[in-house]
Design an enzyme around this catalytic site. Structure first.
Site, PDB file in Angstrom:
ATOM      1  N   SER A   1      -7.612  29.677 100.570  1.00 47.51           N
ATOM      2  CA  SER A   1      -8.844  28.905 100.788  1.00 47.51           C
ATOM      3  C   SER A   1      -9.803  29.100  99.634  1.00 47.51           C
ATOM      4  CB  SER A   1      -9.514  29.321 102.093  1.00 47.51           C
ATOM      5  OG  SER A   1     -10.727  28.588 102.251  1.00 47.51           O
ATOM      6  N   GLY A   2     -10.569  28.048  99.390  1.00 49.81           N
ATOM      7  CA  GLY A   2     -11.590  28.114  98.333  1.00 49.81           C
ATOM      8  C   GLY A   2     -11.649  26.839  97.520  1.00 49.81           C
TER       9      GLY A   2
ATOM     10  N   LYS B   1      -4.410  29.915 108.405  1.00 54.64           N
ATOM     11  CA  LYS B   1      -5.015  28.878 107.542  1.00 54.64           C
ATOM     12  C   LYS B   1      -5.248  27.599 108.337  1.00 54.64           C
ATOM     13  CE  LYS B   1      -6.905  26.929 104.155  1.00 54.64           C
ATOM     14  NZ  LYS B   1      -6.425  25.902 103.301  1.00 54.64           N
TER      15      LYS B   1
ATOM     16  N   HIS C   1      -8.357  28.211 110.223  1.00 51.05           N
ATOM     17  CA  HIS C   1      -9.437  28.148 109.222  1.00 51.05           C
ATOM     18  C   HIS C   1      -9.859  26.690 109.030  1.00 51.05           C
ATOM     19  CE1 HIS C   1     -10.633  27.279 105.052  1.00 51.05           C
ATOM     20  NE2 HIS C   1     -11.096  28.527 104.937  1.00 51.05           N
ATOM     21  N   ASN C   2      -8.872  25.820 108.829  1.00 48.78           N
ATOM     22  CA  ASN C   2      -9.196  24.418 108.590  1.00 48.78           C
ATOM     23  C   ASN C   2      -9.758  23.743 109.830  1.00 48.78           C
ATOM     24  OD1 ASN C   2      -8.158  24.991 106.092  1.00 48.78           O
ATOM     25  ND2 ASN C   2      -6.976  23.109 105.934  1.00 48.78           N
TER      26      ASN C   2
ATOM     27  N   GLU D   1     -13.212  24.608 109.745  1.00 40.80           N
ATOM     28  CA  GLU D   1     -13.809  23.805 108.649  1.00 40.80           C
ATOM     29  C   GLU D   1     -14.136  22.386 109.147  1.00 40.80           C
ATOM     30  OE1 GLU D   1     -11.665  24.184 104.799  1.00 40.80           O
ATOM     31  OE2 GLU D   1     -11.472  22.014 104.916  1.00 40.80           O
TER      32      GLU D   1
HETATM   33  N1  LIG Z   1      -6.961  20.966  97.312  1.00 43.49           N
HETATM   34  C1  LIG Z   1      -7.418  21.936  98.109  1.00 43.49           C
HETATM   35  O1  LIG Z   1      -8.634  22.123  98.302  1.00 43.49           O
HETATM   36  C2  LIG Z   1      -6.462  22.858  98.794  1.00 43.49           C
HETATM   37  C3  LIG Z   1      -5.115  22.536  98.900  1.00 43.49           C
HETATM   38  N2  LIG Z   1      -4.263  23.401  99.528  1.00 43.49           N
HETATM   39  C4  LIG Z   1      -2.833  23.107  99.644  1.00 43.49           C
HETATM   40  O2  LIG Z   1      -2.213  23.476  98.415  1.00 43.49           O
HETATM   41  C5  LIG Z   1      -1.106  22.606  98.138  1.00 43.49           C
HETATM   42  C6  LIG Z   1      -1.336  21.929  96.791  1.00 43.49           C
HETATM   43  O3  LIG Z   1      -2.539  21.205  96.882  1.00 43.49           O
HETATM   44  P1  LIG Z   1      -3.205  20.496  95.632  1.00 43.49           P
HETATM   45  O4  LIG Z   1      -3.041  21.333  94.432  1.00 43.49           O
HETATM   46  O5  LIG Z   1      -4.571  20.096  96.062  1.00 43.49           O
HETATM   47  O6  LIG Z   1      -2.295  19.191  95.518  1.00 43.49           O
HETATM   48  P2  LIG Z   1      -2.127  18.168  94.313  1.00 43.49           P
HETATM   49  O7  LIG Z   1      -1.855  16.849  94.928  1.00 43.49           O
HETATM   50  O8  LIG Z   1      -3.237  18.291  93.331  1.00 43.49           O
HETATM   51  O9  LIG Z   1      -0.797  18.693  93.579  1.00 43.49           O
HETATM   52  C7  LIG Z   1       0.449  18.585  94.212  1.00 43.49           C
HETATM   53  C8  LIG Z   1       1.492  19.369  93.444  1.00 43.49           C
HETATM   54  O10 LIG Z   1       2.730  19.262  94.145  1.00 43.49           O
HETATM   55  C9  LIG Z   1       3.718  18.766  93.259  1.00 43.49           C
HETATM   56  N3  LIG Z   1       4.693  17.984  93.991  1.00 43.49           N
HETATM   57  C10 LIG Z   1       4.447  16.910  94.797  1.00 43.49           C
HETATM   58  N4  LIG Z   1       5.601  16.454  95.311  1.00 43.49           N
HETATM   59  C11 LIG Z   1       6.585  17.244  94.816  1.00 43.49           C
HETATM   60  C12 LIG Z   1       7.993  17.270  94.981  1.00 43.49           C
HETATM   61  N5  LIG Z   1       8.618  16.402  95.770  1.00 43.49           N
HETATM   62  N6  LIG Z   1       8.696  18.217  94.315  1.00 43.49           N
HETATM   63  C13 LIG Z   1       8.076  19.107  93.526  1.00 43.49           C
HETATM   64  N7  LIG Z   1       6.743  19.134  93.324  1.00 43.49           N
HETATM   65  C14 LIG Z   1       6.012  18.210  93.967  1.00 43.49           C
HETATM   66  C15 LIG Z   1       2.963  17.940  92.253  1.00 43.49           C
HETATM   67  O11 LIG Z   1       3.722  17.767  91.098  1.00 43.49           O
HETATM   68  P3  LIG Z   1       3.465  16.534  90.090  1.00 43.49           P
HETATM   69  O12 LIG Z   1       2.384  17.005  89.155  1.00 43.49           O
HETATM   70  O13 LIG Z   1       4.756  16.349  89.430  1.00 43.49           O
HETATM   71  O14 LIG Z   1       3.041  15.362  90.919  1.00 43.49           O
HETATM   72  C16 LIG Z   1       1.742  18.831  92.035  1.00 43.49           C
HETATM   73  O15 LIG Z   1       2.040  19.894  91.190  1.00 43.49           O
HETATM   74  C17 LIG Z   1      -1.052  21.633  99.318  1.00 43.49           C
HETATM   75  O16 LIG Z   1      -0.164  22.123 100.270  1.00 43.49           O
HETATM   76  C18 LIG Z   1      -2.472  21.646  99.857  1.00 43.49           C
HETATM   77  O17 LIG Z   1      -2.524  21.291 101.216  1.00 43.49           O
HETATM   78  C19 LIG Z   1      -4.689  24.606 100.020  1.00 43.49           C
HETATM   79  C20 LIG Z   1      -6.001  24.968  99.909  1.00 43.49           C
HETATM   80  C21 LIG Z   1      -6.991  24.108  99.323  1.00 43.49           C
HETATM   81  O1  LIG Z   2      -7.246  23.391 102.900  1.00 43.19           O
HETATM   82  C1  LIG Z   2      -8.193  22.850 102.386  1.00 43.19           C
HETATM   83  C2  LIG Z   2      -9.517  23.486 102.363  1.00 43.19           C
HETATM   84  O2  LIG Z   2      -9.546  24.676 103.081  1.00 43.19           O
HETATM   85  C3  LIG Z   2      -7.981  21.507 101.788  1.00 43.19           C
HETATM   86  O3  LIG Z   2      -9.076  21.069 101.029  1.00 43.19           O
HETATM   87  C4  LIG Z   2      -7.616  20.508 102.848  1.00 43.19           C
HETATM   88  O4  LIG Z   2      -7.156  19.332 102.208  1.00 43.19           O
HETATM   89  C5  LIG Z   2      -8.798  20.174 103.742  1.00 43.19           C
HETATM   90  O5  LIG Z   2      -8.352  19.468 104.857  1.00 43.19           O
HETATM   91  P1  LIG Z   2      -8.529  17.872 105.027  1.00 43.19           P
HETATM   92  O6  LIG Z   2      -8.025  17.263 103.727  1.00 43.19           O
HETATM   93  O7  LIG Z   2      -7.687  17.537 106.209  1.00 43.19           O
HETATM   94  O8  LIG Z   2     -10.005  17.618 105.239  1.00 43.19           O
END
Ligand SMILES: NC(=O)C1=CN([C@@H]2O[C@H](COP(=O)(O)OP(=O)(O)OC[C@H]3O[C@@H](n4cnc5c(N)ncnc54)[C@H](OP(=O)(O)O)[C@@H]3O)[C@@H](O)[C@H]2O)C=CC1
Ligand SMILES: O=C(CO)[C@H](O)[C@H](O)COP(=O)(O)O
Length: 476
Positions: free
Chosen positions: A126-127, A181, A184-185, A188
């Site tokens: 988270s963050g 998590k 947590h969400n 949120e």
């Molecule tokens: N954004 C947020 O605030 C938060 C997100 N998360 C979680 O973290 C994870 C990543 O989130 P986030 O960084 O925001 O996502 P992004 O959409 O920014 O990035 C997704 C990543 O996954 C890769 N990817 C997608 N499909 C595939 C596939 N089929 N095979 C291999 N790689 C793949 C992408 O690669 P490519 O560059 O090639 O597309 C990219 O590196 C998610 O599970 C999200 O729910 C958790 C906490 C906070």
């Molecule tokens: O995990 C997170 C924050 O803690 C991600 O930002 C998540 O995408 C938030 O949930 P939603 O997109 O359903 O609002």
């Protein structure tokens, strides 16, 4: 050899990789779109940051015991990444999924990794983007020995609490990390919905200007409720739209999206039968926002619900109502986490959750420090509202929550999360609920039987039918 491998360089993966490098770790990265990984490594320009063109060389570059973090989209993408790296990992290695995986997927992957003698840790992170870059909250779940092998590296990566502890601790076995998590969400979602309702009241009924709005949230961001999300809303309210010079938030379409974790939490609260209607209220509110065409049609055909109140409430009532409802949401989250081991094979370490959420996490809020202390002192207490000091915080604000809820109802201001928090608070304290009537009706129409208050057993009564019907008795 590198200390940590990161597979997936989206918003989170890239920033976590940079954070890992900042804290002195040596980092190996891979991304499906390979150019992104090589461009990032070139930008960093450090021998402690290297990109790889395939999963095999990524894994081979890691020092043992290996720590490989998957940071990709939850669902099929995580399965693809998991299957791509698993053949190259060896006994003793630790594969960590930092995405927002559903805990059932984590249980499935953990079993599959175990067959390959690889330790699998489902870890909530988270963050958001900034947290990943400057210090996230980490919620690992899984085998304690496997966690111990990677703990120093995760501790370096994590945010720090004011007392210096890292915002990472094992929160339980199995899929506990992703379960935590998810909750947590869920919190949120409720927190954001409460803030949206509070903003709606001040802006659309009290008639606050944007300066007054920001000030109201700044003043609410104090004491036990000093939190990232109240502070964030305050900041958002001060940002002008460069095109219109109006507050940017007013130019944003009123349609709330989501990726599903809030819905999972609401489903869990329903499935496990814990209170927690705040989660459902927050999810319903997002769903309703997405029915924009229908809302516009109903507003046109049936009229908007506004009934101007005789007077707006005092600022303190608005603030205390928000504070009480926020606390109820946290209490419901912890109550849900406590129930998990009764259904699944993992107990959640609630005190560690309260610890980890205190820094770096989107749901960080000062009151978690008190909650952690209570949870460590008397872990057997079944619900946070039963800690006298926590209950005192709610009790002092219960009147405000009631007044705000009644005022919102009279005004026609939809405030489902405030109302749900109050209804849960009231229901939770009733010695006798009207569920006896439901049982009587179920027995009347379905012969489902009922239990009595004065003796054990299941009972059935031949209740009179409102349409005067009787079950025909065999003749003769
Ligand atoms: N954004 C947020 O605030 C938060 C997100 N998360 C979680 O973290 C994870 C990543 O989130 P986030 O960084 O925001 O996502 P992004 O959409 O920014 O990035 C997704 C990543 O996954 C890769 N990817 C997608 N499909 C595939 C596939 N089929 N095979 C291999 N790689 C793949 C992408 O690669 P490519 O560059 O090639 O597309 C990219 O590196 C998610 O599970 C999200 O729910 C958790 C906490 C906070
Ligand atoms: O995990 C997170 C924050 O803690 C991600 O930002 C998540 O995408 C938030 O949930 P939603 O997109 O359903 O609002």
């Amino acid at each position: 050899m590198h200390d940590i491998g990161i597979y997936g360089l989206g918003v989170m993966g890239e920033n976590l990789a940079l954070r890992a490098h900042d804290v002195g770790l040596s980092v190996a990265v891979f991304n499906r779109t390979k150019d992104k990984a090589f461009a990032l490594a070139a930008r960093v320009g450090s021998p402690r940051f290297q990109a790889f063109a395939d999963p095999a060389s990524l894994v081979a570059s890691l020092r043992r015991p290996r720590l490989l973090l998957l940071m990709v989209t939850a669902g099929p993408a995580t399965d693809a990444a998991f299957e791509a790296v698993l053949p190259f990992l060896e006994e003793g290695d630790v594969l960590v999924d930092g995405g927002n995986a559903h805990y059932e997927d984590t249980l499935r992957r953990e079993a599959r990794a175990r067959e390959a003698r690889v330790a699998y840790i489902g870890m909530g992170i988270s963050g958001g983007e900034l947290g990943a870059r400057t210090g996230p909250a980490l919620m690992p779940g899984g085998d304690a020995e496997a966690y111990a092998r990677i703990a120093p590296r995760l501790e370096a990566l994590a945010a720090r609490l004011p007392d210096g502890r890292p915002a990472v601790a094992l929160v339980g076995k199995g899929a506990a990390g992703h379960y935590v998590k998810m909750v947590h969400n869920g919190i949120e979602y409720v927190f954001l919905q409460l803030l949206a309702e509070a903003y709606d009241a001040l802006r659309n009924v009290y008639g606050y200007t944007s300066v007054e709005l920001a000030d109201a949230f700044a003043r609410a961001n104090q004491g036990p409720w000093e939190s990232y999300l109240i502070g964030l809303v305050r900041e958002i309210l001060t940002v002008p739209d460069p095109e219109t010079s109006q507050p940017l938030v007013e130019q944003i379409l009123d349609v709330a999206e989501g990726k599903g974790t809030g819905l999972w939490t609401a489903e869990e609260a329903l499935r496990l039968g814990t209170g927690g209607s705040t989660f459902g209220a927050a999810v319903h509110a997002r769903n309703l926002s997405r029915e924009r065409d229908l809302r516009l049609a109903c507003a046109e055909a049936c009229g908007e619900p506004w009934r101007r109140p005789e007077a707006v409430l005092a600022y303190e009532t608005w603030r205390d109502a928000l504070h009480a409802a926020v606390l109820v949401a946290y209490a419901e989250g912890f109550a849900l986490l406590r129930r998990a081991p009764e259904t699944y094979d993992f107990a959640v370490d609630l005190a560690n959750v309260a610890r980890v959420w205190q820094s770096g996490a989107i749901v960080r809020i000062r009151l978690l420090a008190d909650l952690e202390r209570h949870l460590r002192q008397t872990p057997e207490i079944p619900h946070p509202l039963l800690f006298p000091e926590i209950w005192q915080l709610v009790r002092e604000r219960e009147g405000a929550l009631r007044n705000f809820a009644a005022w919102a109802v009279r005004t026609g201001l939809p405030a489902p999360a405030h109302l749900a928090a109050l209804a849960d608070l009231d229901g939770l304290r009733r010695r006798r609920l009207p569920a006896n009537l439901i049982q009587a009706a179920r027995d009347a129409f379905g012969a489902h039987t009922y239990r009595r208050i004065d003796r054990e057993g299941n009972f059935h009564t031949s209740w009179p039918d409102p349409e005067g019907r009787e079950i025909p008795r065999p003749q003769g």
